[in-house]
Design an enzyme around this catalytic site. Structure first.
Site, short mmCIF file in Angstrom:
data_model
loop_
_atom_site.label_atom_id
_atom_site.label_comp_id
_atom_site.label_asym_id
_atom_site.label_seq_id
_atom_site.Cartn_x
_atom_site.Cartn_y
_atom_site.Cartn_z
N LYS A 225 1.59 4.34 -2.96
CA LYS A 225 1.50 5.78 -2.67
C LYS A 225 2.74 6.53 -3.12
O LYS A 225 2.65 7.60 -3.73
CB LYS A 225 1.25 5.98 -1.18
CG LYS A 225 -0.13 5.51 -0.71
CD LYS A 225 -0.28 5.60 0.80
CE LYS A 225 -1.65 5.10 1.24
NZ LYS A 225 -1.83 5.13 2.71
N ASP B 141 0.83 -1.20 0.00
CA ASP B 141 0.00 0.00 0.00
C ASP B 141 0.87 1.26 0.00
O ASP B 141 0.62 2.22 -0.73
CB ASP B 141 -0.92 -0.02 1.22
CG ASP B 141 -1.87 1.16 1.24
OD1 ASP B 141 -2.73 1.24 0.35
OD2 ASP B 141 -1.76 2.00 2.15
#
Length: 808
Positions: A677, A673
């Site tokens: 980003k 995750d």
């Protein structure tokens, strides 16, 4: 004398046929002589078409379709006449038996000629007129069934027969002179001199009505439909479309040619010659005045009367120096296409004679190109003419109005409206009469173009209809978003539809957010029955927004399609921006027009303005040298809270209960995750990187990484409690704190657990805080820092809402 025509939707149910009777009864009070023309019941013509096709290929299911047709008409009789139904059932049985015999013959012969198909299709109107006339009689109206085949004489061009008007007019006149009853006439059908059944082609029932109106010198021809007359444009595309009071015959024909569902042009001809007005009325709103089509038209100096479009056309360009000054080029072009029976929708030619463009339907684009290349093969071989260029996925937009020639600035207003919205015009066509100006645009721009042109020419109808939201995801973030929207005062946001992974709820006037969970549970339909994407396509509002509060890859793959149709996107789903770099660029390009938005601030840092800050730095001309950040609120919480006396596994469980982690914590703790980003931030800086380019270092022990289930993962965490305690103690003994950091600079992308000292800007983080430090050419000594909560439904939903409000 009045002639009234009722289409398929006007006779589609017992309730609507009752409304037809009400209309006829009301008209009979003011006009003693009335004739009505009826179409087949709604959908029956398609059933008959399907019936003939099944029988032709010897598919035994044709018998089921035949039975469906019989049952459909029997039920209609029962619904209309109740106890009196048997008498009318006897009237239609010979027709049903005749149809069965013809279809059985088709089945045996495996053949259905155009002549046979005309006879099969005729049963739709013959059955409907029989039933309706019987219903009228049993309701106390003096009515008779009238078979138009006995009155309208045609040639034998089956499928689209041509009427012999002199004999037809005499037959109709003689027949009506001998009767005073209301005639219920079969639309669409006629016959040859040998009494062979023919049909009148597209718009056949309207044509039938026009023929009877002209032959009887009717005072008016009324076409009863399911809309309030003729609209300024397609109301399913332009929310501000309104009904027109008047149209000229020429305007009606122009609008019809370019796709408006007004009337099929040949329909108008018989009444045009006798200057009989046509009135378009709504069966389901009989009190509405409708639209009158006549020679008079509208005298208001408003410029255009209406606008319409034909979508999905192909443009063929014939170009070359060998065309200049050479007579007969256009004639050869048109002859080549005519020989292949290819219809030309639009023609435009440069005044230099250097090029000619023709628009055709996409399905005939290839044979059209081959026909033109064959005709001009010598010129192409000699390089006097370029190879024929074909461009597809285009639409023709036409503005129509007889007053355009008297109002200056029409063309300027048209192109100004398109230019302001960055809509490119591919080709232009205008006749010397200025009755029609046509422009060719890309199909993806059609909806937006129709809206901006309509707003430009009818500014008084322009409304601030607000933002129409189509929400995917009703989990923590989606539910919190609806709660925050509900709390807004004086908002113009309307939630049109909501979908989760299995169901979809849509309410035209907007969903009541006070009881949204209850309403969704009670009224949402299965996705197979109602798709969020289909609902967006049907929405009239040009300011519609697709909001994605899911983590679904399949939904993110629809983004390009959504943007290409002119719909803005607000998303908390970071998958789309972290797929291949090529797809990332595609989404950026599709959202480039100034009225389009692709907002994804919450992809990094929840509600923090991290992406917006980065974009502003770049827009101002600054250069990014390094980005470093703690980009996971979940991991930030874990390492900011973790202490020596704690078990790391207990802390992970607690974070899950607080909503900081995915149901499967491996997603957060695995670091992917965070990798997505930092990749988004790097791409915003122009770095052409892929997810595989990131150097991701896991902090988890091998047993946790190999865990095949969530339960196994938690078990491995507990067994490795000393491993996590050692990580903490090693950092603390050095006066440092643990932080899961992502960084981007010249040497690439790095993601992993680091121990930072008290001089580091990340040392003092607390709770779920995210932090990003931008080191730039201007901020080279002290980085520009953005810090705040980076996890939790409340702050993420607030970020999504902020992105929605940017679309106003």
């Amino acid at each position: 004398m009045l002639v009234l025509k009722f289409g398929g939707t006007s006779v589609g149910s017992a309730e609507s046929i009752q409304k037809v009777l009400d209309v006829v009864t009301s008209q009979k009070k003011t006009d003693d002589q009335i004739a009505i023309v009826v179409s087949a019941f709604s959908g029956v013509t398609n059933q008959l078409q399907n019936l003939s096709e099944l029988a032709q290929v010897r598919d035994p299911s044709y018998q089921d379709e035949l039975e469906n047709i019989r049952v459909r008409h029997k039920k209609m009789i029962a619904d209309l006449m109740g106890k009196k139904a048997p008498e009318t059932e006897e009237l239609i049985m010979p027709l049903i038996l005749e149809l069965a015999e013809i279809i059985h013959g088709t089945y045996l012969l495996r053949e259905c000629s155009v002549r046979s198909k005309d006879l099969i299709l005729s049963f739709g109107e013959r059955l409907s007129a029989t039933i309706i006339s019987s219903f009228f009689q049993k309701s106390g109206l003096d009515a008779e069934f009238c078979d138009a085949r006995k009155l309208i004489l045609t040639d034998d061009q089956f499928g689209c027969a041509r009427i012999k008007f002199e004999q037809t007019n005499q037959r109709i006149s003689d027949y009506f002179n001998a009767t005073k009853s209301v005639q219920v006439i079969t639309g669409f059908v006629a016959s040859t001199k040998n009494d062979v059944t023919t049909t009148l082609g597209r718009g056949g029932s309207d044509f039938t009505a026009a023929v009877f109106a002209a032959a009887l010198d009717a005072s008016e021809l009324q076409i009863w439909t399911d809309v309030n007359g003729v609209m300024t444009t397609n109301p399913s595309v332009v929310r501000n479309a309104f009904s027109l009071e008047q149209l000229t015959y020429d305007e009606a024909m122009e609008l019809s040619h370019f796709g408006a569902k007004v009337l099929h042009p040949p329909t108008i001809q018989p009444v045009l010659e006798k200057d009989i007005p046509i009135r378009i009325l709504n069966t389901f709103n009989p009190g509405f005045a409708g639209t009158v089509i006549s020679a008079k038209g509208n005298n208001k100096e408003t410029g255009i009367t209406g606008l319409t479009a034909i979508d999905q056309i192909a443009l063929l360009t014939i170009q070359g120096s060998g065309m200049v000054g050479v007579p007969g080029v256009a004639a050869r072009l048109f002859q080549a296409l005519a020989q292949k029976e290819i219809n030309i929708i639009l023609i435009t030619q440069a005044s230099s004679e250097h090029s000619i463009c023709v628009a055709v339907r996409p399905e005939v684009a290839r044979p059209a190109r081959k026909a033109i290349e064959a005709e001009f093969r010598h010129e192409i071989k000699a390089r006097e003419m370029n190879p024929i260029a074909t461009e597809s996925d285009l639409s023709v937009l036409a503005i129509v109005g007889r007053n355009m020639c008297r109002v200056p600035g029409i063309t300027g207003k048209l192109f100004n409206a398109l230019g302001k919205e960055d809509i490119n015009v591919v080709a232009i066509s205008q006749g010397s009469s200025e009755l029609n100006i046509s422009v060719v645009v890309h199909n993806k721009d059609q909806k937006k173009a129709l809206n901006v042109i309509h707003d430009a020419f009818y500014p008084e109808t322009k409304k601030d209809a607000g933002l129409h939201i189509f929400l995917a995801g009703l989990g923590l973030i989606g539910s919190e978003l609806l709660k925050q929207i509900s709390a807004l005062e004086n908002t113009d946001i309307k939630i049109c539809a909501i979908a989760n992974s299995t169901k979809c709820l849509a309410i035209q006037d907007g969903i009541d957010l006070k009881n949204v969970q209850k309403v969704f549970k009670e009224k949402a339909k299965k996705l197979k029955e109602q798709s969020l994407f289909d609902l967006m396509d049907a929405d009239k509002n040009s300011a519609e927004i697709f909001v994605d509060c899911t983590a679904s890859e399949s939904i993110s793959e629809r983004y390009a399609e959504i943007l290409s149709k002119g719909t803005s996107i607000v998303t908390a789903n970071k998958i789309a921006n972290t797929q291949s770099y090529k797809k990332y660029v595609q989404l950026q390009e599709l959202s480039a027009p100034k009225d389009m938005q692709f907002n994804y601030e919450t992809n990094v840092g929840a509600g923090l303005p991290i992406i917006e800050t980065l974009k502003m730095l770049l827009r101002s001309g600054d250069t990014i040298t390094k980005i470093e950040g703690v980009l996971s609120g979940s991991l930030s919480y874990l390492f900011n809270t973790f202490k020596a006396d704690m078990q790391f596994s207990d802390l992970v469980e607690e974070a899950g209960k607080l909503g900081y982690l995915e149901p499967d914590p491996r997603i957060d703790l695995g670091g992917m995750d965070v990798a997505r980003k930092i990749l988004i931030l790097a791409r915003e800086c122009g770095a052409q990187l892929e997810l595989s380019d990131i150097k991701l270092k896991s902090f988890l022990p091998e047993a946790c990484e190999k865990a095949k289930s969530v339960d196994a993962f938690f078990l491995a965490l507990k067994k490795n409690k000393d491993y996590f305690s050692d990580l903490y103690n090693d950092a603390t003994n050095q006066g440092k704190r643990l932080s899961y950091i992502a960084s981007f600079e010249k040497n690439g992308l790095h993601v992993g657990l680091q121990a930072v000292d008290s001089q580091h800007p990340f040392y003092g983080l607390d709770g779920t805080d995210n932090i990003v430090a931008f080191t730039t050419k201007r901020y080279n000594k002290t980085p520009l820092v953005v810090r705040g909560p980076g996890a939790g439904a409340e702050v993420t939903a607030a970020g999504v809402l902020a992105d929605i409000l940017k679309c106003e």
